[in-house]
Scaffold this motif. Structure first.
Motif, PDB file in Angstrom:
ATOM      1  N   CYS A 456       0.732  -1.216  -0.282  1.00  0.00           N
ATOM      2  CA  CYS A 456      -0.018   0.260   0.058  1.00  0.00           C
ATOM      3  C   CYS A 456       0.661   1.270   0.461  1.00  0.00           C
ATOM      4  N   GLN A 457       1.626   1.434   0.980  1.00  0.00           N
ATOM      5  CA  GLN A 457       2.100   2.243   0.827  1.00  0.00           C
ATOM      6  C   GLN A 457       3.184   2.365  -0.326  1.00  0.00           C
ATOM      7  N   GLN A 458       3.608   1.615  -0.859  1.00  0.00           N
ATOM      8  CA  GLN A 458       3.947   1.792  -1.844  1.00  0.00           C
ATOM      9  C   GLN A 458       3.447   2.533  -3.363  1.00  0.00           C
ATOM     10  N   ILE A 459       2.427   2.193  -3.389  1.00  0.00           N
ATOM     11  CA  ILE A 459       1.339   2.577  -4.392  1.00  0.00           C
ATOM     12  C   ILE A 459       1.308   4.166  -4.271  1.00  0.00           C
ATOM     13  N   ILE A 460       0.622   4.692  -2.813  1.00  0.00           N
ATOM     14  CA  ILE A 460       0.398   5.503  -2.672  1.00  0.00           C
ATOM     15  C   ILE A 460       1.594   6.613  -2.991  1.00  0.00           C
ATOM     16  N   ALA A 461       3.048   6.162  -3.049  1.00  0.00           N
ATOM     17  CA  ALA A 461       4.331   6.959  -3.239  1.00  0.00           C
ATOM     18  C   ALA A 461       4.065   7.342  -4.536  1.00  0.00           C
ATOM     19  N   VAL A 462       4.143   6.055  -5.532  1.00  0.00           N
ATOM     20  CA  VAL A 462       4.008   5.607  -6.595  1.00  0.00           C
ATOM     21  C   VAL A 462       3.400   6.789  -7.163  1.00  0.00           C
ATOM     22  N   LEU A 463       1.984   6.899  -6.999  1.00  0.00           N
ATOM     23  CA  LEU A 463       0.909   7.937  -7.473  1.00  0.00           C
ATOM     24  C   LEU A 463       1.026   8.916  -6.707  1.00  0.00           C
ATOM     25  N   LEU A 464       1.191  10.020  -6.065  1.00  0.00           N
ATOM     26  CA  LEU A 464       1.727  10.493  -4.942  1.00  0.00           C
ATOM     27  C   LEU A 464       2.630  11.364  -5.939  1.00  0.00           C
ATOM     28  N   LEU A 498      -5.620   3.319   4.313  1.00  0.00           N
ATOM     29  CA  LEU A 498      -5.197   4.427   3.576  1.00  0.00           C
ATOM     30  C   LEU A 498      -5.167   5.884   5.069  1.00  0.00           C
ATOM     31  N   THR A 499      -5.829   5.487   6.018  1.00  0.00           N
ATOM     32  CA  THR A 499      -5.370   6.789   6.968  1.00  0.00           C
ATOM     33  C   THR A 499      -3.698   6.579   7.482  1.00  0.00           C
ATOM     34  N   PRO A 500      -2.545   5.954   7.707  1.00  0.00           N
ATOM     35  CA  PRO A 500      -1.875   6.476   8.148  1.00  0.00           C
ATOM     36  C   PRO A 500      -1.018   8.215   7.637  1.00  0.00           C
ATOM     37  N   PHE A 501      -2.016   7.628   5.533  1.00  0.00           N
ATOM     38  CA  PHE A 501      -1.671   8.812   4.526  1.00  0.00           C
ATOM     39  C   PHE A 501      -2.210   9.658   4.160  1.00  0.00           C
ATOM     40  N   PHE A 502      -3.716   9.550   4.884  1.00  0.00           N
ATOM     41  CA  PHE A 502      -4.159  10.755   4.583  1.00  0.00           C
ATOM     42  C   PHE A 502      -4.231  11.976   4.335  1.00  0.00           C
ATOM     43  N   GLU A 504      -1.389  13.136   4.125  1.00  0.00           N
ATOM     44  CA  GLU A 504      -0.190  13.747   2.390  1.00  0.00           C
ATOM     45  C   GLU A 504      -0.680  13.275   0.968  1.00  0.00           C
ATOM     46  N   ILE A 505      -1.760  12.736   1.288  1.00  0.00           N
ATOM     47  CA  ILE A 505      -2.776  12.388  -0.241  1.00  0.00           C
ATOM     48  C   ILE A 505      -3.814  13.953  -0.168  1.00  0.00           C
ATOM     49  N   VAL A 506      -4.246  14.315   0.898  1.00  0.00           N
ATOM     50  CA  VAL A 506      -4.752  15.534   0.431  1.00  0.00           C
ATOM     51  C   VAL A 506      -4.230  16.452   0.504  1.00  0.00           C
ATOM     52  N   GLN A 507      -2.775  16.731   0.947  1.00  0.00           N
ATOM     53  CA  GLN A 507      -2.217  17.851   0.567  1.00  0.00           C
ATOM     54  C   GLN A 507      -1.711  17.670  -0.875  1.00  0.00           C
ATOM     55  N   SER A 508      -1.573  16.750  -1.594  1.00  0.00           N
ATOM     56  CA  SER A 508      -1.025  16.302  -2.649  1.00  0.00           C
ATOM     57  C   SER A 508      -1.856  16.454  -3.659  1.00  0.00           C
ATOM     58  N   LEU A 509      -3.409  15.844  -2.995  1.00  0.00           N
ATOM     59  CA  LEU A 509      -4.025  16.586  -4.194  1.00  0.00           C
ATOM     60  C   LEU A 509      -4.302  18.105  -4.171  1.00  0.00           C
ATOM     61  N   LEU A 531     -10.076  14.046  -4.604  1.00  0.00           N
ATOM     62  CA  LEU A 531     -10.294  14.490  -3.146  1.00  0.00           C
ATOM     63  C   LEU A 531     -11.876  14.343  -2.775  1.00  0.00           C
ATOM     64  N   ASN A 532     -12.787  13.780  -3.281  1.00  0.00           N
ATOM     65  CA  ASN A 532     -14.046  13.960  -3.291  1.00  0.00           C
ATOM     66  C   ASN A 532     -14.578  11.964  -3.469  1.00  0.00           C
ATOM     67  N   GLU A 533     -13.574  11.307  -3.487  1.00  0.00           N
ATOM     68  CA  GLU A 533     -13.797   9.965  -2.725  1.00  0.00           C
ATOM     69  C   GLU A 533     -13.017   9.677  -1.879  1.00  0.00           C
ATOM     70  N   VAL A 534     -11.550  11.053  -1.795  1.00  0.00           N
ATOM     71  CA  VAL A 534     -11.097  10.322  -0.462  1.00  0.00           C
ATOM     72  C   VAL A 534     -11.917  10.736   0.481  1.00  0.00           C
ATOM     73  N   VAL A 535     -12.544  12.410   0.279  1.00  0.00           N
ATOM     74  CA  VAL A 535     -13.091  11.866   1.931  1.00  0.00           C
ATOM     75  C   VAL A 535     -14.807  11.385   1.818  1.00  0.00           C
ATOM     76  N   ARG A 536     -15.403  10.749   0.454  1.00  0.00           N
ATOM     77  CA  ARG A 536     -16.401   9.909   0.858  1.00  0.00           C
ATOM     78  C   ARG A 536     -15.798   8.519   2.218  1.00  0.00           C
ATOM     79  N   CYS A 537     -14.476   8.209   1.407  1.00  0.00           N
ATOM     80  CA  CYS A 537     -14.519   7.695   1.772  1.00  0.00           C
ATOM     81  C   CYS A 537     -13.367   6.748   3.080  1.00  0.00           C
ATOM     82  N   SER A 538     -13.683   8.260   3.818  1.00  0.00           N
ATOM     83  CA  SER A 538     -12.745   8.055   4.521  1.00  0.00           C
ATOM     84  C   SER A 538     -13.614   7.862   6.136  1.00  0.00           C
ATOM     85  N   ASN A 539     -12.561   7.577   7.082  1.00  0.00           N
ATOM     86  CA  ASN A 539     -13.302   7.307   8.547  1.00  0.00           C
ATOM     87  C   ASN A 539     -13.531   7.813   9.763  1.00  0.00           C
TER      88      ASN A 539
END
Lengths: 870, 414
Positions: A456-464, A498-502, A504-509, A531-539
């Motif tokens: 997961c971490q690698q995926i997020i790192a590459v996408l960001l 996704l929680t630990p990267f939340f 960072e993801i929002v910031q990048s977007l 960003l909307n989808e990240v918010v919708r799926c947040s916990n």
């Protein structure tokens, strides 16, 4: 009675604005004073070969525009106006038009053929102008080629204009005969042949009977296939267009031709010029569309319910079709990803490959994998891109059992390619493919997750990281993130990886949304969507971070509003729409649980004032988004929303009056419902205005029909909110409901769209009745509803007898029965007892498998028992 | 007749996010409308007073007893569901509906009443919400906290966002076989049934409970199971069945519910309990050693003016203590006191108590929350002197043949 109009028509095209204006006023005046004379003059101008091309062209155009309009209400008005004109004048006009078909001027002929079709469009459904077809057909045989061409074009336009049932079969036969003869390779003139093929394209819908006759069908198919071999490219392309149209209109008649069609399409894809090859590929895409629909209707097993059986053309053609499509993938254009309008053979082939995968499922995998393995690591970027695209294309359709092992093997390769491939095109497709993996093979519904704590971490790192790449790559990376987040939607609280990267993801977007180089690309939109989808799926864990986002997005929206005066352009309006949309998602998320709602509420005043300022802009999209967001805010705020009403009301009214952008109107109607539920009886002071507007909307013929069912539902919302205060609207609302109910009680074998619309309308009407009955419950004024009970029960009975309600309508209908009994009680007992609904219909609903229907029925049973027994 | 545009969406989702937002909104609005509709259908008015049913008539007594915080006076059941800890305990302590004891036979028993065998055990509310289930005893304290298959009674993956906060409240008896026997339903999936007739409530509990799987046999995660109680129309055969048909639980008397009565917190004459030795082990009250005392004992509340009152609303006076005795024994108003009924017994005229021969025994057990009700005292008194027998009950109900068929419209066989 014709007038000399040449000079006015020429002046109306003058460069000098004053001259032009004067001429336009003259024309308008003439038209208003004496329409028949005006139209005859125009037709005369068009028919007169001595007149200048420019005045003839404008005469034809004005004539055409006097007969038809894109706006429905104007169109109806024009039709009535034409029908009312004295037949002798109309005969003159029609004669002039037919004569123009023989004019030496191509321009005049072509204009005349369009005007004739418009007149036919009005008159044929009224059984007028019966000699038209015959007189046109008499043209087809002997006359010079240009007239034959114009005549065939006219026939084509007529077929496009009128519905098949207003032309009798004898005329259809004659039209098809003439058209097919015109297509024949013995026709020497290419223009005539092309016109004939194009006319056939439009006439296909008329040819049901002919396609059911083996001999006639064989003949038509032979001529079309021959035309695909014409030396003239336009003819070949038009012929393939006909094949595409035939594939969807007469899918079930194709079995005996499919082999030959494969041969000619394969040849075209390989050798022909691109416009033709694209049509040839489209033929197979269209077959896929048909088979996907049929198989979906089968529901996975052969039930014989479907009217059209599946012939499995794609499955049979698979061993030849797939290699053909794979080859097209290698014909990419440089920079196609930067060009929004691009459409080429590689794109069409890849799209078709995706459709084939959805049609045949697992079978495609072994046919595509060798191609991928062969090309994925080649030095030539075209080969790498093609291999990646092929992989991405087949990710929807085949089973997860088949795909998950492949995806597990490919994932790290893909991540590496996205980070390090030197070619942008390859990276674009790689990011897209990752998105497809997440979209179709990642989520709680799948047994074996492809994403785990490890990768997961690698995926997020590459996408960001890729979000900083060139805009088209960054856009696809945002898209991949969108589906990555979506897959964790049901992960349950606290367990989303996704929680630990939340943060960072929002910031990048957010950083992406500020990029200066997004230009005309969709990058900014894609970033907000993710960003909307990240918010919708947040916990729950990430709720505080979502809460922080409120002020961030508010600040952005504020900035756009401040800077608006400087440069007000489309991009700015688009951005406001995106920001309102994002706030809407956040409001909905935070409003759904008490602690976060509290946090949201401290911003409510500021948010609302920003939204109100958005209404000052002229953009329908921004209005729509702001309106939707306000609906969400009203829902979250509850009764306190009343403090915004004074200011908000005028925008609400504005929205309800927006016939032109009917989406805005529809959304506003929905928001009225939100506000009713939030304010309850506090909405009362605004109801006179709202009801007036809604009633006006309903009686308008300008408003798109799709808005009417929600308006009826909205009556119910209002009545439920204000209870017996709805009394004063009964005299207006009830007759409207009654007449709408009568109209939609029967579907009478309408087409699917119409049946669906009818059911939506029924549901709206029933929701209105429910709200009104429930609103009056327990009030001393219930007897005011008594006079309507009979009609409501009849409506329910007729719905039941019709046997074509969908589940939603059934549930609403049985609910209304309960509401009526509940509110009116024993005074309505005997009426209820007389209705079929209270017996058979209720009984059927009581044993329904749908638990919502059953619940409503259980309840209705109790209220009816009570109404009948006391 | 220009060539038709062939382009299909390329590397793009078919539905834009804006379209999704629009669809989400429409879904939310449809869901809210549905909720509003259901709210209107079931919950005409859930607001009811917490105080009126059990407390005495409001009397202005400002000088002593600090008042309960005022805002808790009127709470609807939806708000009450958010209460935590002690507040929840206090609230639930006042919400159970308690039957009067049957001291005479109501008119029209046959048509207007249901009857069922009361399971012996602990009366409690069972509340399921937010992924857990809690049972609370009569005094509001928690009996069990457990996962159940009631709506939102356990954490599951498929909790739908719209209904995860909705809750259900069942009126139950926890039996020694570790089963919750459901005798009434107060709330279901967030919709109050307070203002529904018992006819409807029984019907609802019958049709809804089984759907949840809560009645399935116990499993590792769901160790307590729920069971319905067979409810009968109170005709000859119904009454016979309730009285003598074998059931899976130990009976403790018969409960009679008026079909048209709403659920009402506190004691109501529209629900009645009746017992004899055949259908209950606990006909006569026992003392704290579990023995039936020689003389009937009653618990009464000492009032300001020295009167000894029952817990009824309004209270019924059984006698009066003189001031010197009160002072001597260091008693204060509000105390619950235990008395024995002496040789003189209870003397009634026209159903009203004229005279009671009371002997002071002492203060009542601390666990007692309230005085006895008038009907309980009378029932206990009758049991010792001239009990109401099953034959009397049977004699007052007609056989089903006599009845109009419509009362059988709703069958309650569990």
């Amino acid at each position: 009675m014709a007038m000399e109009v040449t000079q006015i028509l020429l002046n109306a095209q003058a460069v000098d604005g004053a001259v032009r204006k004067h001429a336009e006023d003259n024309l308008k005046q003439f038209q208003e004073q004496n329409l028949p004379s005006f139209l005859i003059s125009l037709a005369g101008e068009l028919a007169n070969d001595e007149k200048p091309v420019e005045s003839r062209r404008l005469a034809g155009l004005i004539l055409k525009n006097a007969l038809d309009s894109k706006e429905q209400h104007k169109k109806i008005e024009f039709v009535q106006r034409w029908l009312a004109i004295d037949p002798t004048f109309k005969a003159q006009i029609k004669a002039l038009l037919l004569r123009t078909l023989s004019s030496p001027s191509h321009d005049a002929r072509s204009t005349a053929s369009q005007v004739i079709a418009k007149v036919a469009g009005i008159e044929l459904p009224h059984k007028q102008w019966p000699e038209l077809i015959v007189s046109l057909l008499s043209n087809v045989h002997q006359l010079p080629a240009p007239t034959r061409q114009a005549t065939l074009e006219t026939l084509g336009y007529i077929c496009e204009e009128v519905s098949p049932d207003v032309v009798d079969q004898d005329h259809v036969n004659k039209i098809l005969t003439a058209v097919v003869q015109g297509m024949n390779s013995t026709e020497q003139n290419n223009d005539v042949r092309l016109a004939a093929i194009q006319a056939l394209y439009n006439a296909l819908g008329f040819a049901q009977a002919n396609f059911s006759n083996d001999m006639e069908r064989d003949y038509i198919m032979r001529i079309v296939c021959e035309a695909t071999l014409s030396p003239e490219i336009k003819i070949r392309r038009a012929a393939f267009e006909c094949l595409v149209a035939i594939s969807s209109t007469y899918y079930e008649k194709l079995a005996q031709y499919i082999q030959d069609i494969f041969t000619i399409t394969a040849k075209a894809v390989k050798e022909d010029e691109e416009p033709v090859a694209l049509q040839a590929i489209e033929f197979w895409s269209s077959i896929c569309d048909e088979e996907i629909d049929i198989l979906e209707e089968y529901g996975g097993e052969f039930s014989g319910d479907s009217e059209i059986p599946c012939y499995y053309f794609i499955k049979q053609a698979l061993p030849f079709l797939v290699p053909m499509l794979l080859e097209t993938l290698l014909k990419q254009e440089e920079d196609q990803d930067q060009d929004e309008g691009a459409w080429n053979i590689a794109m069409a082939g890849g799209t078709c490959l995706g459709l084939v995968a959805r049609t045949v499922g697992d079978d495609i995998v072994p046919l595509v994998m060798p191609f991928i393995q062969e090309n994925i690591s080649k030095p030539d970027w075209r080969q790498r891109e093609a291999a990646t695209y092929a992989f991405g294309s087949i990710l929807e359709g085949p089973s997860p059992e088949k795909l998950v092992p492949l995806v597990n093997m490919a994932l790290s390769f893909m991540l590496n390619a996205l980070a390090n491939d030197p070619n942008n095109h390859v990276k674009d497709t790689t990011a897209w493919t990752l998105g497809r993996m997440f979209e179709f093979l990642h989520g709680s519904a799948l047994d074996t997750p492809i994403i785990n704590q490890g990768n997961c971490q690698q995926i997020i790192a590459v996408l960001l990281q890729s979000m900083k790449d060139v805009p088209n790559v960054a856009e696809k990376a945002c898209g991949a993130l969108y589906f990555l987040a979506q897959g964790f939607e049901d992960a349950g609280s606290a367990s989303s990886p996704l929680t630990p990267f939340f943060q960072e993801i929002v910031q990048s977007l957010l950083t992406v949304t500020h990029r200066e180089d997004t230009g005309e690309s969709r990058l900014r939109t894609a970033a907000y969507e993710a960003l909307n989808e990240v918010v919708r799926c947040s916990n729950d864990d990430t709720a505080p971070m979502v809460a922080q986002l409120v002020s961030v997005i508010m600040r952005e929206l504020h900035q756009t509003l401040e800077s608006q005066n400087v440069s007000s352009d489309d991009r700015q309006n688009e951005l406001q729409g995106l920001l309102c949309g994002c706030l809407q998602v956040i409001i909905q998320k935070l409003g759904s649980s008490e602690p976060t709602k509290l946090h949201l509420m401290q911003y409510a005043d500021q948010i609302m004032s920003l939204f109100l300022r958005v209404f000052a802009s002229r953009s329908a999209t921004a209005h729509e988004e702001a309106m939707l967001a306000i609906g969400a805010l009203a829902y979250a705020t509850g009764p306190e929303f009343v403090k915004y009403m004074q200011e908000f009301y005028r925008y609400l009214e504005m929205g309800l009056q927006n016939f032109e952008d009917y989406q805005v109107c529809a959304i506003t109607v929905g928001v009225v419902g939100d506000v009713c539920r939030a304010l309850e009886e506090k909405i009362l002071p605004f109801c006179d205005g709202i009801m007036t507007q809604l009633l006006r909307d309903l009686s308008s013929n300008q408003l798109h029909r799709s808005v009417k069912p929600p308006i009826f539902s909205c009556f119910g919302d209002i009545a439920l909110a204000i209870g017996e205060n709805f009394e004063k609207y009964l005299q207006f609302a009830m007759p409207m409901l009654q007449s709408a109910a009568e109209l939609c009680a029967h579907t009478n074998g309408a087409d699917d769209d119409m049946t669906e619309y009818t059911n939506t309308l029924r549901n709206g009407i029933l929701e209105a009745y429910s709200g009104i009955f429930q609103g009056f419950k327990g009030s001393p004024k219930t007897q005011l509803l008594m006079p309507y009970a009979q009609h409501v029960l009849q409506f329910l009975d007729s719905l039941y007898m019709e046997k074509d309600m969908d589940d939603v309508v059934t549930k609403a209908a049985i609910g209304v029965l309960g509401d009526l009994a509940d509110t009116l009680g024993s005074p309505a007992g005997s009426l209820i007892q007389q209705s079929v609904s209270s017996k058979e219909f209720l009984k059927e609903c009581l044993s329904s498998d749908d638990h919502l229907i059953k619940e409503s029925a259980d309840w209705a049973k109790v209220t009816i028992t009570r109404a009948i027994s006391y | 007749m220009a060539p038709h545009d062939l382009r299909r969406p390329f590397k793009r989702p078919l539905i834009s996010d804006q379209e999704r937002r629009r669809q989400h909104s429409l879904l939310r609005q449809a869901q809210n409308r549905l909720d509003a509709q259901r709210h209107a259908r079931f919950l005409a008015s859930t607001t009811f007073s917490l105080s009126s049913s059990q407390n005495l008539e409001p009397q202005p007594e400002p000088e002593h007893e600090q008042e309960e915080p005022h805002q808790k006076e009127e709470l609807d059941v939806l708000e009450a569901s958010n209460l935590k800890g002690d507040e929840a305990r206090k609230w639930f302590a006042k919400q159970l509906m308690h039957p009067e004891w049957m001291i005479d036979i109501p008119e029209n028993l046959t048509n207007d009443w249901f009857v069922f065998a009361r399971p012996s055990g602990k009366r409690c509310f069972v509340v399921s919400s937010n992924g857990t289930t809690i049972s609370r005893l009569r005094n509001g304290s928690i009996l069990h906290r457990f996962p159940s298959k009631l709506p939102n009674g356990a954490r599951t993956k498929e909790v739908s966002s719209s209904s995860s906060h909705s809750y259900s409240i069942l009126d139950c008896i926890f039996h020694e076989d570790q089963t919750y026997y459901v005798i009434d339903m107060v709330c279901w999936r967030g919709y109050s049934l307070y203002d529904c007739t018992s006819e409807f409530r029984f019907f609802w509990v019958n049709s809804k409970l089984a759907e949840t799987g809560a009645c399935d046999p116990p499993s590792y995660y769901h160790k307590y199971t729920f069971s319905l109680v067979p409810v009968y129309s109170c005709d000859q055969s119904g009454l016979c069945s309730a009285y003598s048909a074998p059931v899976s639980y130990v009976k403790d008397g018969l409960l009679f519910y008026n079909k048209h009565a709403h659920y009402q917190a506190g004691i109501t004459p529209l629900a009645l309990v009746w017992k004899d030795e055949n259908c209950s082990q606990y006909v006569m009250d026992t003392d704290n050693k579990g023995q039936v005392p020689n003389q009937q004992q009653v618990v009464l509340e000492l009032q300001e003016d020295g009167k000894l009152a029952t817990c009824d609303d309004p209270p019924m006076a059984f006698g009066c203590l003189d001031g010197s005795f009160i002072q001597q024994s260091d008693l204060h108003s509000g105390y619950l006191l235990r008395f024995a009924i002496g040789e003189g017994g209870l003397v009634l005229a026209d159903g009203k108590l004229e005279k009671a021969d009371l002997k002071y025994l002492g203060k009542a057990n601390r666990a007692r929350a309230s005085a006895d009700s008038f009907s309980k005292v009378m029932f206990q008194y009758n049991v010792r002197h001239s009990p109401l027998r099953i034959d009397d009950l049977l004699g007052s109900v007609s056989s089903p043949v006599d009845q109009e068929s419509e009362t059988c419209d709703i069958e309650m066989d569990g």
